[in-house]
Design a protein around this motif. Sequence first.
Motif, PDB file in Angstrom:
ATOM      1  N   ARG A  67      64.701  35.153 -11.342  1.00 39.23           N
ATOM      2  CA  ARG A  67      66.011  34.604 -11.023  1.00 39.23           C
ATOM      3  C   ARG A  67      66.098  33.083 -11.166  1.00 39.23           C
TER       4      ARG A  67
ATOM      5  N   THR B 290      62.859  38.496  -8.389  1.00 37.96           N
ATOM      6  CA  THR B 290      62.769  37.325  -7.516  1.00 37.96           C
ATOM      7  C   THR B 290      62.154  36.132  -8.250  1.00 37.96           C
TER       8      THR B 290
ATOM      9  N   ARG C  76      64.491  29.331   4.294  1.00 41.38           N
ATOM     10  CA  ARG C  76      65.167  28.281   3.533  1.00 41.38           C
ATOM     11  C   ARG C  76      64.764  26.931   4.088  1.00 41.38           C
ATOM     12  N   SER C  77      64.739  25.942   3.212  1.00 36.79           N
ATOM     13  CA  SER C  77      64.554  24.585   3.725  1.00 36.79           C
ATOM     14  C   SER C  77      65.941  24.001   3.983  1.00 36.79           C
TER      15      SER C  77
ATOM     16  N   MET D 232      73.791  30.932 -13.578  1.00 38.53           N
ATOM     17  CA  MET D 232      75.084  31.490 -14.006  1.00 38.53           C
ATOM     18  C   MET D 232      76.227  30.628 -13.535  1.00 38.53           C
TER      19      MET D 232
ATOM     20  N   MET E 222      68.657  23.896 -10.343  1.00 45.58           N
ATOM     21  CA  MET E 222      67.616  24.901 -10.139  1.00 45.58           C
ATOM     22  C   MET E 222      66.624  24.887 -11.297  1.00 45.58           C
TER      23      MET E 222
ATOM     24  N   ALA F   1      74.991  22.488  -9.890  1.00 45.14           N
ATOM     25  CA  ALA F   1      74.246  23.330  -8.948  1.00 45.14           C
ATOM     26  C   ALA F   1      73.324  24.278  -9.708  1.00 45.14           C
TER      27      ALA F   1
ATOM     28  N   LYS G 292      76.258  40.328 -16.593  1.00 52.11           N
ATOM     29  CA  LYS G 292      75.690  40.569 -15.263  1.00 52.11           C
ATOM     30  C   LYS G 292      74.291  41.182 -15.369  1.00 52.11           C
TER      31      LYS G 292
ATOM     32  N   CYS H 287      63.235  26.691  -0.880  1.00 56.04           N
ATOM     33  CA  CYS H 287      62.396  26.015   0.107  1.00 56.04           C
ATOM     34  C   CYS H 287      61.789  24.717  -0.432  1.00 56.04           C
ATOM     35  N   LEU H 288      62.550  24.000  -1.239  1.00 61.02           N
ATOM     36  CA  LEU H 288      62.049  22.725  -1.745  1.00 61.02           C
ATOM     37  C   LEU H 288      61.999  21.714  -0.602  1.00 61.02           C
TER      38      LEU H 288
ATOM     39  N   PHE I  45      72.530  24.131  -2.238  1.00 62.38           N
ATOM     40  CA  PHE I  45      72.445  25.495  -1.720  1.00 62.38           C
ATOM     41  C   PHE I  45      71.294  26.301  -2.331  1.00 62.38           C
ATOM     42  N   GLY I  46      71.219  26.301  -3.659  1.00 60.54           N
ATOM     43  CA  GLY I  46      70.167  27.066  -4.316  1.00 60.54           C
ATOM     44  C   GLY I  46      68.793  26.483  -4.052  1.00 60.54           C
ATOM     45  N   LEU I  47      68.737  25.150  -3.921  1.00 63.62           N
ATOM     46  CA  LEU I  47      67.450  24.479  -3.710  1.00 63.62           C
ATOM     47  C   LEU I  47      66.890  24.817  -2.333  1.00 63.62           C
ATOM     48  N   GLU I  48      67.799  24.916  -1.350  1.00 63.08           N
ATOM     49  CA  GLU I  48      67.371  25.286   0.004  1.00 63.08           C
ATOM     50  C   GLU I  48      66.701  26.654  -0.014  1.00 63.08           C
ATOM     51  N   GLY I  49      67.280  27.560  -0.822  1.00 65.05           N
ATOM     52  CA  GLY I  49      66.743  28.905  -0.912  1.00 65.05           C
ATOM     53  C   GLY I  49      65.353  28.922  -1.555  1.00 65.05           C
TER      54      GLY I  49
ATOM     55  N   LEU J  96      72.159  40.520 -12.068  1.00 68.94           N
ATOM     56  CA  LEU J  96      73.036  40.851 -10.943  1.00 68.94           C
ATOM     57  C   LEU J  96      73.327  42.345 -10.905  1.00 68.94           C
TER      58      LEU J  96
END
Lengths: 279, 299, 266
Positions: free
Chosen positions: A81, A78, C234-235, A86, A158, A154, A52, A112-113, A106-110, A57
């Motif tokens: 990461r 930031t 977020r996108s 993981m 990233m 997933a 962790k 902002c791709l 999910f991670g890609l949305e974060g 984390l």
Amino acid sequence: MKDTVLAYELQQVSFAYHPQQQILDNINLRITAGSWVTLVGANGSGKSTLAKLLGGLLAANAGKIYVEGTEMNQESITHLRPRIGMVFQNPDNQFIGATVEEDIAFGLEGRCLPRDEMVERVKRYADKLEIGHLLSKHPAELSGGQKQRVAVAATLAMEPGIVIFDEASSMLDEKARGELQLIMREMSESGGYTIISITHDAEEILASDRAIVLKDGGVAADVSPLELFRNQELLSSCRLIAPFRVRLIQELSSRGIELDPGQDIEEVSEQLCRYISSK
Amino acid sequence: MSVHFEQVSFAYDDRSLWRHGALADVSLSITPGSFVGIAGITGSGKSTLLQHLNGILKPTAGRVKVLDFTIGAGDKGPLRELRRRVGLVFQFPEQQLFEDTVEKDLCFGPLNFGVPLEEAKDRASRALEMLGLDDSFLPRNPFHLSGGQMRKVAIASILTMEPDIIALDEPTATLDPQSRAELLQLLSRLQREEGKTVIVVTHRIEEMLPYAESWIVMKDGTPIFQGTPAELVREERHLSEAGLALPECIRLWNQLAIKLGLEQEEPCLSAEAIAERVAALYEHEVHPPTWGGGAGDAG
Amino acid sequence: MRDKLLFGRCIDTGSPIHRLDPRAKITGMILYLIAIIAVGSWPMLLVTVVFSIVYMLATRIPLKYFVKAAKPLWVLMVFIFVVQSLTVESGEVVLQIGGWALYAGGLKSGFIAAARMALLVSFTAILTFTTTPGLLNQGLDGVLKPLQKIGIKTQRLTLMMSIALRFIPTILDETHKILKAQAARGADIKELPWKEKGKLLLSLLVPVTVSAFRRAEELVLSMESRGYIVGAPRSEYHLLTWQTKDTWFVLSYVLLVAVVLTYRFI
């Protein structure tokens, strides 16, 4: 010659949830980029906590952790990461999306791709992990092994340089476990990933480059997997059993027959047959 | 026969959406006092099969005979006595503990079956001992134990009912290798010394090979193999057919057997036994010991 | 048990309803709710029933699934029926026993109230049956967006909802498994007297809560390791495009509401 690039450098790292109970005590480690390192140890040895910390984390109470040369702290995390992926133990509890594609995205949305790139990456990594035909499935319709592939997809989508597998194979059946190990081998051979894995699985340990044995919050040994499996004392301290292949080689050796453990049991079998017919 | 399935079929009543792990025309027998391994991948019906042993699930067709009980389709008879005599341990049993002391959890079963409190407490301490834990665990909170200890307590909570048959669904899953080996040794002791019939569902065949006296391999809700470990080794194709990984020791033995003509021998599966056999083969001439001995293929 | 878990599951038949914008579907459901509340007479009940059945058929999902969706609430429906029948005193007396009378008006309003309940539950199942939870989430996000202007953090709300939707079936499954384990230890909930049933259910709270917390903790770690930060921009993976058919879909509900309201108040 150029210095070897380090994925991690830990300097006197300590961690405790409560001051009177030290979980990790003064850990110093250097992990070369592109290598595959296994963390082993009995329950309570601190290996999960260390994972962790490496994954950002948890924050160390003392000491410094450098990730690819950058010190990990509140500000840098930031940016660091996305470099660290993981994969956890329970396939169900890391399935965030409602379908396979949403989970990979999910991670890609974060990050902002743009949508086009997300769609492309979801497809590419799903295909890579052979789950391309499952994109619209709900987790309840997938087996544990499939869910774990989704988690790996997933994570890889990233595009991290470091991937930490925290007992990722322990809830899978034998077949899925073997398949996950194959994925890890391929990742390692591609040279693009530093792999840190926490595991009890003998084959997985054997496939890695280096085993770090943790005991009571400290590094008890830093050895090659074969050295670990040949050292009974170390094995019992981390409650492991050597894989069949290594035990066989040892049994044979004690009877005066010296063989090489090779890559798999088939190699051992060939050597044995040659040995017997050599008479 | 302590367990006898006669053409048992079972389907979960949701007809289309999430149908899985149902049974189709299962016939099998389990001898009293034996140690049986049931192997199969997720969804092969092995857990469904297990839940038929004490009437948690009832067949939609066919009959299940367990001890002196018979359960057929639609039967609603009293199951209490059956459930006392067949202890069923579900997957991750430690997640099903709920009392605040180990002792209370251990006494829960016997008290439900009308055993007086004093006797239940006696049984609790005996069951713990059988699993290698001492009385100091009795007053402890089960949620503060280690994962391996919780698992043992959960299995002990079934033993306190003093069942004749104990059936476990993947009892070693997620434990470390030494704890796995210890747990299987304990189960084997229950079978040998206490005379219990032990039935273990698993997909890790290798770790059970030293203990199981007979094997059942499940695929798509039907047993595709029933027989002794030696037969299982000789007919390894059934394992691959069921989608199971072939243990290294079986792969090695069969390769040696083919190349060196040892097919008729009792298979050596432990590292020690194989090393011993190989050393013997090297010392002496290669001569298959039981050639034409009448054992043949019993499958 | 699994049978009762129809809640929150998408059944993909690829019908035109499946392909509508989730925002249109959510808006439609809100309008439907208004219509249902306003229904108070036989002709309007008939209109709503026909309207509902047409849409249910259009999803190409067998009607029995919609019936099943309302099934868990039958006790409540009977209760509503009985209470309404006994309390509304209008119209002719249908039945008289001693000082107690059952009126035709009471029966009527009891029946309509129960039917409204059944319609509401089974019809709104269209939304969950035809929309994947992810799209549902995003639709909800879209519909709630105006609330952001008054300072409500809608992203948190929708995230909470999506996690609940995702884990409710898992947690129910787990509860079921623990019940089976209890049955194996001689406490079969089906055979116990009511008081004991209650006690047993209470005892489940410990393992179920422990496990729910463990799951939540692990999910949070997993989200964090994938870079999730609450409230960060977020996108969006699914692209929502409002088409003419979505407008028509919503308009059909506006029409339903208009008809029901007009009949009621004119």
